[in-house]
Scaffold this active site. Structure first.
Site, PDB file in Angstrom:
ATOM      1  CG  LEU A  17     -22.504 -35.872 -19.594  1.00 53.12           C
ATOM      2  CD1 LEU A  17     -21.589 -36.843 -18.861  1.00 53.12           C
ATOM      3  CD2 LEU A  17     -23.102 -34.875 -18.608  1.00 53.12           C
ATOM      4  CG  ASP A  36     -18.731 -36.518 -32.440  1.00 52.16           C
ATOM      5  OD1 ASP A  36     -19.188 -36.619 -31.288  1.00 52.16           O
ATOM      6  OD2 ASP A  36     -18.754 -37.446 -33.268  1.00 52.16           O
ATOM      7  CG  ASN A  89     -17.183 -34.516 -22.537  1.00 53.10           C
ATOM      8  OD1 ASN A  89     -17.689 -34.928 -21.498  1.00 53.10           O
ATOM      9  ND2 ASN A  89     -17.655 -34.864 -23.738  1.00 53.10           N
ATOM     10  CE1 TYR A 155     -15.023 -43.227 -18.404  1.00 54.08           C
ATOM     11  CE2 TYR A 155     -15.652 -44.040 -16.231  1.00 54.08           C
ATOM     12  CZ  TYR A 155     -15.777 -43.105 -17.241  1.00 54.08           C
ATOM     13  OH  TYR A 155     -16.634 -42.037 -17.093  1.00 54.08           O
ATOM     14  CE  LYS A 159     -13.599 -40.079 -17.566  1.00 53.30           C
ATOM     15  NZ  LYS A 159     -13.587 -38.837 -18.366  1.00 53.30           N
ATOM     16  CB  THR A 189     -24.526 -40.104 -21.564  1.00 62.16           C
ATOM     17  OG1 THR A 189     -23.629 -40.992 -20.869  1.00 62.16           O
ATOM     18  CG2 THR A 189     -24.623 -38.781 -20.808  1.00 62.16           C
TER      19      THR A 189
END
Length: 302
Positions: A17, A36, A89, A155, A159, A189
């Site tokens: 993404l 990255d 992201n 997670y 979020k 992904t």
């Protein structure tokens, strides 16, 4: 929708993404800082943007720390002279049920998702306020943060926290002309390959087969590129009046999440004791309880 003369940082944009967001921003004219933890992956992402006629550089560093956030903003300013767009992201998964999740499992995910969003957004906000001409912050959330998901304490919590921070930052940065929004994508992904009910669709995509309308519409599931347009829109002048919102995107579907709200209310003079709650529970709240997790439709037999 032109982003000419704009500069964006997209964390975790070597692949998946994040790469789709970076490529779409570049396609609309923005110069992009790719991020990255792997130099080869970051370099390949930069090459894909440059070969398509865009502008990009790489900053290789793990997201989470203030030092990395500073490197990312400095990379934008040093390479392109300014910063206009921050897209947070970067993320990792360490899925386990609550009673098996270790401190390290929890901390690793929270550090990248929640702390990484905080440090990068904070660094961008400091720069935007000093720069004096506004800015855009787009934070990547997830349906798991909106409704919960089995095995994803770390997670889902991160979020959900990201959307809470977005609402707060939208208020705090409004006077500076900075918009802050969340995007909750669903796409094929590496992070969704382990989801069992998505496996048939992911395998179909790998084989080059088109996704059925059920997947693209009812599940809101598609390619990373399907989720990129909302990020570029929010980064553009067309999205200048949109702030403090959480969007769902995937496949053919774009939607707006609501605020959490009170859906059933009752009043009692003198307040509520445990006994009085029990006495009125069935008539006041029992039929209004919220579900947990996503209530996904089942594809009809073909």
């Amino acid at each position: 929708m032109k982003l000419d003369n704009k500069v964006a940082v997209v964390t975790g944009s070597g692949q998946g993404l994040g790469l789709a967001y970076a490529q779409d921003l570049a396609r609309h004219g923005a110069a992009v800082v790719v991020n990255d933890v792997d130099q080869a992956i970051a370099d390949a992402a930069v090459s894909s943007i440059v070969e398509a006629g865009g502008k990009a550089v790489a900053v290789v560093a793990p997201v989470g720390s203030t030092e990395t956030a500073q490197k990312l903003v400095a990379g934008a300013v040093g390479s392109f002279g300014r910063l206009d767009i921050m897209v947070t992201n970067a993320g990792i998964l360490r899925d386990k049920v609550l009673w098996k999740m270790t401190d390290d499992d929890f901390d690793a995910v929270v550090n990248v998702h929640l702390r990484g969003t905080f440090t990068c957004a904070r660094e961008a906000a400091v720069h935007f306020r000093a720069q004096g001409d506004g800015g855009r912050i787009v934070c990547i959330g997830s349906p798991a943060g909106q409704r919960g998901n089995f095995g994803q304490t770390n997670y889902s919590g991160s979020k959900a926290g990201i959307v809470g921070m977005v609402r707060t930052w939208a208020m705090e940065l409004g006077r500076a002309g900075v918009t802050v929004n969340a995007v909750c994508p669903v796409a094929a992904t590496a992070m969704t390959e382990s989801v069992p009910f998505l496996q048939p669709y992911i395998e179909a995509m790998k084989s080059g087969d088109p996704l059925p309308p059920f997947a693209r519409r009812e599940l809101g599931f598609g390619t990373p590129a399907d989720a990129a347009g909302i990020v570029s829109f929010l980064a553009s002048d067309a999205g200048a009046e949109v702030t403090g919102q959480a969007f769902a995107v995937g496949g053919d579907r774009l939607a707006l999440w609501t605020h959490p709200d009170m859906i059933a209310t009752s009043y009692r003079d003198g307040g509520w004791s445990a006994d009085s709650i029990a006495e009125t529970w069935a008539d006041t709240f029992a039929d209004s309880l919220e579900s947990v997790g996503e209530n996904l439709p089942v594809e009809p037999a073909r």
